[in-house]
Design an enzyme around this catalytic site. Structure first.
Site, short mmCIF file in Angstrom:
data_model
loop_
_atom_site.label_atom_id
_atom_site.label_comp_id
_atom_site.label_asym_id
_atom_site.label_seq_id
_atom_site.Cartn_x
_atom_site.Cartn_y
_atom_site.Cartn_z
N SER A 9 0.86 -1.18 0.00
CA SER A 9 0.00 0.00 0.00
C SER A 9 0.90 1.22 0.00
O SER A 9 2.09 1.14 0.30
CB SER A 9 -0.94 0.00 1.22
OG SER A 9 -0.21 -0.14 2.43
N GLU A 11 1.27 5.64 0.77
CA GLU A 11 0.77 6.87 1.39
C GLU A 11 1.16 8.07 0.55
O GLU A 11 2.31 8.20 0.10
CB GLU A 11 1.35 7.04 2.80
CG GLU A 11 0.86 8.32 3.49
CD GLU A 11 1.47 8.51 4.86
OE1 GLU A 11 1.10 7.74 5.77
OE2 GLU A 11 2.32 9.42 5.02
N ASP A 103 -0.54 15.41 14.97
CA ASP A 103 0.49 16.30 15.51
C ASP A 103 -0.13 17.64 15.86
O ASP A 103 -0.94 18.18 15.10
CB ASP A 103 1.60 16.51 14.48
CG ASP A 103 2.35 15.23 14.16
OD1 ASP A 103 2.52 14.42 15.09
OD2 ASP A 103 2.74 15.04 12.99
N PHE A 212 13.49 14.58 10.13
CA PHE A 212 12.19 14.05 10.53
C PHE A 212 12.36 12.94 11.56
O PHE A 212 11.59 12.86 12.54
CB PHE A 212 11.43 13.55 9.32
CG PHE A 212 10.02 13.12 9.62
CD1 PHE A 212 9.13 13.98 10.24
CD2 PHE A 212 9.60 11.83 9.33
CE1 PHE A 212 7.84 13.58 10.53
CE2 PHE A 212 8.30 11.42 9.62
CZ PHE A 212 7.42 12.31 10.22
N HIS A 261 3.81 -1.18 3.78
CA HIS A 261 3.16 0.11 3.53
C HIS A 261 4.26 1.13 3.25
O HIS A 261 5.14 1.37 4.08
CB HIS A 261 2.35 0.53 4.76
CG HIS A 261 1.60 1.82 4.58
ND1 HIS A 261 0.57 1.97 3.69
CD2 HIS A 261 1.74 3.03 5.20
CE1 HIS A 261 0.09 3.20 3.76
NE2 HIS A 261 0.79 3.87 4.66
#
Length: 290
Positions: A9, A11, A103, A212, A261
Site C-alpha cells: 500500500s 501513502e 500532531d 524528521f 506500507h
C-alpha cells in the site's frame, strides 16, 4: 521456490498548489499499476490540510479506481467536527480511515485536547468503531514515541487502540529490520493478534529524513549516516536508497512479513524501484479520467 511478492500500500499527502496536484497525480499513475491494497492520504499537523485531504480523497476515489483510506485526526477540533468529517468521507464513498491523534500545530508546545474534542486516538477510534461503517487503521511506533512514559508504553497504547476497535496498524518508518521484528514480538507477547504492517520509507533526501527521524524519535544508525555521506559525495544516493530499502524489505519478508506500507512523499520513483526489486510487477493500468 521464489517467494510470492508482498502485498503493498502507498501513502500520499494532499497537494497545496497546482504543481503539487500534478505531482500527486503523476505519483498515483506511476504506482497504481502495482495493484496496491489501498492508498492513503495524510492530514497535516494541527488539522491544517483538512479540506485539502477531503478534496484529494474524493478525487482519488472517484477517478483512480483505487481503494482510498483517509487520514483523520482529532487535533484542534470538536468531537462533532471530527465525526462530521468522517461522515463526509463516507458520503464520498470512502470506507477506510487511518485514525490518528495527530500532531499539534507547530509551536504549540505539545498536544492539548480541544475542550469539546477527543482526548486522543483511542477515544476517536472507539467513536469511529461505534459507527460500524469504517475499516479502521491506526499508527504504531516500533521505536519509542517521544512522549512514551515508560518502556513498552507504545505496545500498551497499540493494544488499547485495537481493543477500541482498530482493524490494522501501520508503523512509523524505521531504519533496521530488527526494530520492527522486536516490536512485533513484543506485541504478540501482549496478546495482540491483529495485523501490524511495517511502514517503509525509501530515502530520497537523507538530510530531510534525518531531520524528521530526530523529531519523531527514530534512532539513526551511524553506519547509515556514514553510507549516505559517501553515496551523496559520489552521486549514488538513489542507488544506495533502493539497495538498502530492498535489503530491509527482503529481511522482513524472510521473517514472515507479507504486507508492506510505503511512504512515498508523492515522489514515486524509488518506491516503484523497490517494489519491482521485491517482485511486485505492474498488473493494472490507471483508468483514464473522462
Amino acid at each position: 521456490m521464489t517467494a510470492p511478492a508482498p502485498a503493498i500500500s502507498f501513502e500520499f499527502f494532499p497537494p497545496q498548489n497546482m504543481a503539487a496536484t500534478f505531482r500527486l497525480w503523476d505519483a498515483v499513475q506511476t504506482l497504481s499499476p502495482l495493484d496496491p491494497r489501498f492508498v492513503s492520504v495524510t492530514y497535516g499537523a494541527g488539522g491544517t490540510t483538512r479540506d485539502l485531504t477531503l478534496e484529494a480523497v474524493g478525487a482519488l476515489h472517484a477517478s483512480s479506481g483505487l481503494k482510498v483510506a483517509a487520514h483523520l485526526t482529532c487535533v484542534s477540533a470538536t468531537k462533532a467536527e471530527t465525526l462530521a468529517l468522517a461522515d463526509q468521507f463516507a458520503a464520498a464513498g470512502v470506507s477506510d480511515i487511518v485514525a490518528l491523534r495527530g500532531d499539534p500545530p507547530k509551536g504549540s508546545g505539545g498536544f492539548t485536547p480541544h475542550p469539546e474534542g477527543f482526548s486522543g486516538s483511542v477515544e476517536l477510534i472507539g467513536a469511529l468503531a461505534a459507527k460500524g461503517t469504517f475499516n479502521i487503521r491506526v499508527g504504531a511506533y516500533p521505536d519509542p514515541h517521544p512522549e512514551a512514559a515508560y518502556e513498552g508504553a507504545d505496545v500498551d497504547h497499540l493494544k488499547a487502540k485495537f481493543d477500541a476497535g482498530a482493524d490494522e496498524a501501520l508503523t512509523q518508518f524505521f531504519f533496521e529490520p530488527e526494530t520492527f521484528l522486536r516490536f512485533r514480538d513484543a506485541c504478540a507477547a501482549k496478546g495482540i493478534d491483529k495485523p501490524i504492517v511495517p511502514g517503509i520509507l525509501p530515502i530520497e533526501n537523507w538530510k530531510g529524513v534525518k531531520s524528521f527521524a530526530q523529531r519523531c524519535g527514530a534512532p539513526i544508525p551511524q553506519w547509515l549516516d556514514d553510507a549516505f555521506a559517501t553515496a551523496e559525495r559520489d552521486g549514488r544516493a538513489d542507488l544506495l536508497a533502493v539497495a538498502l530499502c530492498t535489503e530491509m524489505c527482503t529481511k522482513l519478508r524472510e521473517e514472515g512479513v507479507d504486507t508492506l506500507h510505503f511512504y512515498t512523499l508523492n515522489r514515486p520513483e524509488l518506491t516503484r524501484d523497490v517494489c519491482h526489486a521485491l517482485g511486485v510487477t505492474p498488473k493494472v493500468a490507471l483508468q483514464e479520467v473522462a
